[in-house]
Write an enzyme that holds these catalytic residues in place. Sequence first.
Site, PDB file in Angstrom:
ATOM      1  N   CYS A 181      -6.971   7.933  -3.082  1.00 35.70           N
ATOM      2  CA  CYS A 181      -5.970   7.242  -2.602  1.00 35.70           C
ATOM      3  C   CYS A 181      -5.980   7.611  -0.811  1.00 35.70           C
ATOM      4  O   CYS A 181      -6.916   7.055  -0.369  1.00 35.70           O
ATOM      5  CB  CYS A 181      -4.350   7.759  -2.911  1.00 35.70           C
ATOM      6  SG  CYS A 181      -3.032   6.973  -1.916  1.00 35.70           S
ATOM      7  N   ASP A 199      -3.582  -3.277  -8.001  1.00 40.93           N
ATOM      8  CA  ASP A 199      -3.506  -2.489  -6.654  1.00 40.93           C
ATOM      9  C   ASP A 199      -3.676  -3.213  -5.505  1.00 40.93           C
ATOM     10  O   ASP A 199      -4.682  -3.220  -4.728  1.00 40.93           O
ATOM     11  CB  ASP A 199      -4.547  -1.449  -6.577  1.00 40.93           C
ATOM     12  CG  ASP A 199      -4.394  -0.412  -5.540  1.00 40.93           C
ATOM     13  OD1 ASP A 199      -3.310  -0.466  -4.972  1.00 40.93           O
ATOM     14  OD2 ASP A 199      -5.127   0.658  -5.265  1.00 40.93           O
ATOM     15  N   HIS A 208      -2.854   1.879  -9.489  1.00 41.29           N
ATOM     16  CA  HIS A 208      -3.182   2.866  -8.054  1.00 41.29           C
ATOM     17  C   HIS A 208      -2.927   4.115  -8.710  1.00 41.29           C
ATOM     18  O   HIS A 208      -1.833   4.409  -9.218  1.00 41.29           O
ATOM     19  CB  HIS A 208      -2.393   2.399  -7.049  1.00 41.29           C
ATOM     20  CG  HIS A 208      -2.794   3.423  -5.917  1.00 41.29           C
ATOM     21  ND1 HIS A 208      -3.722   3.015  -4.803  1.00 41.29           N
ATOM     22  CD2 HIS A 208      -2.310   4.623  -5.621  1.00 41.29           C
ATOM     23  CE1 HIS A 208      -3.777   3.714  -4.106  1.00 41.29           C
ATOM     24  NE2 HIS A 208      -2.836   4.783  -4.256  1.00 41.29           N
TER      25      HIS A 208
END
Length: 296
Positions: A186, A234, A265
């Site tokens: 991330c 995502d 995600h």
Amino acid sequence: MSHISPEKIPQQAFDWYDDYAHGDIDRRTFLSRLGSLSLAGLTLGAVTSALTPNYALAGQVSFNDKDITATYQEFESTNGHGKGRGYLVVPSNLDDKAPAVLVVHENRGLNPYVRDVARRLAKQGFIAFAPDALFSMGGYPGNDDDGRAMQRSMDREKIDQDFIAAASYLKRHTSSTGKLGVVGFCFGGYVSNMLAASAPELINAAVPFYGTPAKGDLVTHVRAPMMLQFAENDKRVNATWSDYEVALKANNVDYSAYFYPNTQHGFHNDSTSRYDPKAAELAWSRTVEFFKQYLV
């Protein structure tokens, strides 16, 4: 490990959690939106708990595993917050030197999941170092909501500089061969991309998990081999890929990109219902083999 099956949670709930986790909506709005959904017999509390990390459920390598030695180490960060600190994990049977991998956390500080990732790499024979972007504010506070708020309040450029300093520290570590990889998740995926672009002299291989590229013209500086890991569901991150791929091709970068079907995600994070065991295992085995190919 017991999670609500991801198939039982509507995609909108995952999308709204992603918005919440990245600061686009606040917690009240997130919960209000969840409350508007038909949750197929699940309670709002159960879904909320499933989407947010429970680190008691995670952990694949114990901190006292006999094959590794873990300590906290500080490093200088002149252009960042002055000093940084991270979680250093080395193989216990290290006779000489080993390649090193920087492990970069999400947008909430050095949580237990990311420390566990560092231990997994050490079990594979790498020196792993996981810095905590929140060190200057006292470190990861023990919960993700507070950690996210702390990290959002900080100077992003200084955080980037802290990770560049951490990469330099690790590459020069006395037990390192000088070959350095980076893996991040991330926000850490963004940092992996940023380091490959901002400090190409430091990075020998990079594996960003669902991370956005470095900003602006920086992407033209990427040189190291890249393995990019994406979740199928995502939209926010995936929307950046086509332009990024053009830049990597123009740079003649040796890269591969994988999109894991039906994943969310954060699918590698084994503390929430976003976790997809098969995809996480495949992505991780590819990551380890990639580092062995380019760093060993």
